[in-house]
Design a protein around this motif. Structure first.
Motif, PDB file in Angstrom:
ATOM      1  N   LYS A 120     -19.813  -2.272   2.671  1.00 17.82           N
ATOM      2  CA  LYS A 120     -20.722  -1.206   2.245  1.00 17.82           C
ATOM      3  C   LYS A 120     -20.162  -0.374   1.097  1.00 17.82           C
ATOM      4  CE  LYS A 120     -21.328   0.800   6.298  1.00 17.82           C
ATOM      5  NZ  LYS A 120     -21.938   1.712   7.317  1.00 17.82           N
ATOM      6  N   TYR A 121     -18.834  -0.352   0.983  1.00 17.96           N
ATOM      7  CA  TYR A 121     -18.193   0.468  -0.034  1.00 17.96           C
ATOM      8  C   TYR A 121     -17.039  -0.296  -0.673  1.00 17.96           C
ATOM      9  CZ  TYR A 121     -20.530   4.203   2.588  1.00 17.96           C
ATOM     10  OH  TYR A 121     -21.451   4.985   3.228  1.00 17.96           O
ATOM     11  N   ARG A 122     -16.663   0.136  -1.846  1.00 16.07           N
ATOM     12  CA  ARG A 122     -15.430  -0.338  -2.463  1.00 16.07           C
ATOM     13  C   ARG A 122     -14.298   0.488  -1.854  1.00 16.07           C
ATOM     14  NH1 ARG A 122     -14.306   0.725  -8.820  1.00 16.07           N
ATOM     15  NH2 ARG A 122     -12.201  -0.153  -9.000  1.00 16.07           N
ATOM     16  N   LEU A 123     -13.336  -0.175  -1.240  1.00 14.45           N
ATOM     17  CA  LEU A 123     -12.246   0.515  -0.557  1.00 14.45           C
ATOM     18  C   LEU A 123     -10.956   0.405  -1.362  1.00 14.45           C
ATOM     19  CD1 LEU A 123     -12.833  -0.699   3.136  1.00 14.45           C
ATOM     20  CD2 LEU A 123     -13.882   1.236   1.939  1.00 14.45           C
ATOM     21  N   ILE A 124     -10.239   1.516  -1.487  1.00 16.14           N
ATOM     22  CA  ILE A 124      -8.969   1.508  -2.199  1.00 16.14           C
ATOM     23  C   ILE A 124      -7.943   2.304  -1.400  1.00 16.14           C
ATOM     24  CG2 ILE A 124     -10.087   1.260  -4.442  1.00 16.14           C
ATOM     25  CD1 ILE A 124      -9.559   4.174  -5.000  1.00 16.14           C
ATOM     26  N   VAL A 125      -6.674   2.058  -1.665  1.00 18.95           N
ATOM     27  CA  VAL A 125      -5.574   2.819  -1.066  1.00 18.95           C
ATOM     28  C   VAL A 125      -4.952   3.680  -2.148  1.00 18.95           C
ATOM     29  CG1 VAL A 125      -3.292   2.722  -0.002  1.00 18.95           C
ATOM     30  CG2 VAL A 125      -5.057   1.109   0.709  1.00 18.95           C
ATOM     31  N   LEU A 126      -4.795   4.965  -1.861  1.00 18.91           N
ATOM     32  CA  LEU A 126      -4.128   5.894  -2.771  1.00 18.91           C
ATOM     33  C   LEU A 126      -3.017   6.572  -1.984  1.00 18.91           C
ATOM     34  CD1 LEU A 126      -7.195   7.579  -4.512  1.00 18.91           C
ATOM     35  CD2 LEU A 126      -5.888   5.610  -5.270  1.00 18.91           C
TER      36      LEU A 126
END
Length: 232
Positions: A120-126
């Motif tokens: 459903k979303y673009r997921l990233i790690v910060l």
């Protein structure tokens, strides 16, 4: 206080103490450090001096285990008036290696949440910290497949986030950050026009604590990560 989640396209996750256990290992190591130096000072004084040394060295070493180990060695030398033994210094190095090789312990609900959000979303790690250590933990976690991008930042201030979102062509109004630290994962995002979810971990490093913060319409606090699924 609830916030409006309309228009969210990208969700960012902090890593340490949001996806997996981290701060607990630092607290355990601090206790062991105090035990090693107990003949020089009281535990309270040792804890205070180690924290002071860590903060003093942040601009030099950045965040992470390596900088923490160097700060322990420096603090040990200062507290002992340079009398600390080579054996103790070796023990401090071993404490750091033990931290680095700890198994990655995922927090409750992490995989469930990522599985439900990934399509459903673009997921990233910060995250912030030592690049090699963070890359190693992500690989051991088995979570890499869920994320489109992973960024290890030198710090988590407004400019760090603004520069990264611009580089990734993400409009702050379409970005939601999830993390355990108000100081690093929440307030800087709200200040640049993004939204954030605060999910406290049971242990917080003193440097990450903030006081007198009133919730606003840019973020909300949840008790567990799985609560996220009620809203996004």
């Amino acid at each position: 206080m609830e916030i409006n989640f309309d228009g969210i396209q990208v969700i960012g996750f902090d890593a340490d103490d949001t996806l997996w256990v981290n701060e607990t290992y630092f607290r355990d190591t601090e206790d062991k450090f105090a035990d090693l130096l107990e003949k020089y000072e009281t535990k309270n004084k040792i804890d205070q001096e180690l924290f002071r040394t860590e903060i003093k060295n942040l601009d030099l070493y950045g965040y992470g285990i390596k900088g923490f180990v160097l700060s322990m060695i420096e603090c040990a030398l200062e507290l002992s008036n340079n009398q600390v033994s080579a054996k103790t210094v070796s023990a401090l190095l071993d404490l750091g290696k033990d931290m680095i090789t700890q198994p990655v312990e995922l927090l409750d609900g992490v995989e469930e949440v990522l599985e439900q959000l990934k399509n459903k979303y673009r997921l990233i790690v910060l995250t912030k910290g030592d690049l090699l250590d963070q890359e190693r933990k992500l690989e051991r976690s088995g979570l890499s497949e869920y994320f489109h991008h992973v960024e290890v930042l030198s710090d988590k201030k407004e400019k760090n986030y603004s520069d990264l979102l611009e580089h990734l062509e993400i409009d702050p109004s379409e970005f939601l950050m999830i993390g355990n630290s108000l100081k690093s994962d929440v307030l800087p995002l709200v200040n640049i026009g993004a939204r954030a979810l605060h999910i406290p971990f049971h242990t917080t490093w003193q440097h990450e604590e903030v006081t007198d913060v009133v919730e606003n319409n840019g973020y909300m606090t949840m008790s567990t990560l799985t609560d996220v699924l009620k809203y996004v």
